[in-house]
Design a protein around this motif. Sequence first.
Motif, short mmCIF file in Angstrom:
data_model
loop_
_atom_site.label_atom_id
_atom_site.label_comp_id
_atom_site.label_asym_id
_atom_site.label_seq_id
_atom_site.Cartn_x
_atom_site.Cartn_y
_atom_site.Cartn_z
N PRO A 1 0.84 -1.20 0.00
CA PRO A 1 0.00 0.00 0.00
C PRO A 1 0.87 1.25 0.00
N GLY A 2 0.41 2.26 -0.69
CA GLY A 2 1.15 3.52 -0.69
C GLY A 2 2.28 3.54 -1.70
N SER A 3 2.55 2.40 -2.32
CA SER A 3 3.62 2.42 -3.33
C SER A 3 3.02 2.83 -4.66
N TRP A 4 3.80 3.46 -5.50
CA TRP A 4 3.29 3.90 -6.79
C TRP A 4 3.56 2.87 -7.88
N ARG B 1 -10.48 0.79 -0.84
CA ARG B 1 -11.59 0.28 -0.03
C ARG B 1 -12.66 1.34 0.14
N GLY B 2 -13.81 0.90 0.62
CA GLY B 2 -14.94 1.81 0.79
C GLY B 2 -15.81 1.42 1.95
N LYS B 3 -16.59 2.40 2.41
CA LYS B 3 -17.58 2.16 3.48
C LYS B 3 -18.58 3.30 3.41
N TRP C 1 -11.44 5.07 0.14
CA TRP C 1 -10.09 5.39 0.59
C TRP C 1 -9.08 5.03 -0.50
N ASP C 2 -8.07 5.88 -0.66
CA ASP C 2 -7.02 5.56 -1.63
C ASP C 2 -5.91 4.76 -0.95
N HIS D 1 -10.01 18.32 -1.43
CA HIS D 1 -11.00 18.62 -0.39
C HIS D 1 -11.82 17.38 -0.04
N GLY D 2 -11.29 16.21 -0.44
CA GLY D 2 -11.91 14.96 0.00
C GLY D 2 -13.17 14.58 -0.75
N LEU D 3 -13.22 14.88 -2.05
CA LEU D 3 -14.43 14.55 -2.82
C LEU D 3 -14.05 14.02 -4.19
#
Length: 451
Positions: A12-15, A47-49, A54-55, A408-410
């Motif tokens: 995770p977090g790797s490009w 993932r999502g909820k 989330w990225d 802005h989180g959208l």
Amino acid sequence: MISPPLSPLSQPGSWAAADVDKRCLWHPFTQMRAWCAPGHDPLVLVRGKGVWLWDDRDRPYIDANSSIWTNIHGHNHPVINEAIRRQLGEVAHVSFLGFTHPTAIQLAEKLVGLWPQGTLTRVFYTDDGSTAMECALKMAWQYWRLRGDDKRTRFAAFDLAYHGDTCGTSSLGGIPAFHERFGPLHFPVSRFRTVDEIEALPRSEAECFAAVAIEPLIQGAAGMRLWPSGSLKRLRAWCDRNGVLLITDEVMTGFGRTGTMFASLHEDVVPDIVALAKGLTGGYLPLAATLAREEIFEAFLGEYADLKTFFYGHSYCANALGCAAALANIGLFESEKTLESLPAKVELLQRLLGALAENHPHVGGVRQLGLIGAIDVVRRRGETQVAMEPYPWQEAIGARVCVAARRHGLLTRPIGDTIVLMPPLVVDAAELYQCTAAISQAISDVCGTVA
Ligand SMILES: *Cc1c(COP(=O)(O)O)cnc(C)c1O
């Protein structure tokens, strides 16, 4: 001991994942040169909820276009998850050509039950919005051939319509950038700007139509363009007067998006054929359905040798996992009282959009139907539509605003310079506030705070 290297995708977090994407993938409706450019960091969602995604760096975003207009009750919903798991424990998929299975049967009964009794009584399963509409077209075409009517060989559709990307459905499409180039591959369609234009046709011309297709109440891909109130009802009446089949494309509008279960219900209209897809599985799996009236179905009945059979289908028709997700999706409308929860949210969205239209110097206008919102970004606003000064389309302002909105989180995707705000129906008041605040800030970031 030497351990094998971790797959880049598992870090995770790797490009590295994004690098592989740029090397191996071709994304839909995406200019891949810009996508693959060294400066572009593709957003990797992991993932999502609920309304949140989330990225891979664990940053949260509101899914403000319901993952391209599909999600209804939120991501990672325990009830839909469990329904899919339960089905998976039985069987994931069996052929629907000559066989049947209980989940598809239950779902069909539910879908029929969502319409007034005795109207849309037959369910034909397909895979997605395009194939649901493709199926509707072929059904309508063959229906008239089976009826022995050789005159009704044309389809009517509207300017700026969008019904899918197969050659058949894009024949109906009226968005120049998407559809014009494929013109030579398309079958001829009579295109109208308004229902008035259709009503003005002489009867002799009207009787050449097999069917008319419409996105009821709102044209999505056109930029969330609202039909004048009563248009659908008038089109229904015109169809009845002239014996033309009415096909409604509820691929975007179905399953509560507009405030009612289906958009047609706003005008008490029942079509002859309806296409359902995007929201059918709550945004989980590709499954679609084309519903038809019994009279249409009956025209296809005959002996095997009569060749009246509808020779149409896809290998994944009635996919069991998709049907299980769809049943759970419809069940949630009852258990979570989804439709009952909407009026308050719709009203709040109306107030928030109204404030944006009033206060932001670069918002030229807003539109809304149910929980579908649209915000037009302009260089300068005017008192009238004519005085409005848009940005040149080449500047891709809408796309830039949507990229800025991520900070802005959208997450959303524009249509030209129109920003789509269409969150899952589970969105709450605080999240709706966050949505319009994020979009407002993103417009300011790109366009400035003065006109
Ligand atoms: C998205 C959409 C389609 C096409 O559906 P796909 O699942 O993308 O093939 C058709 N009609 C309308 C109104 C849509 O919004």
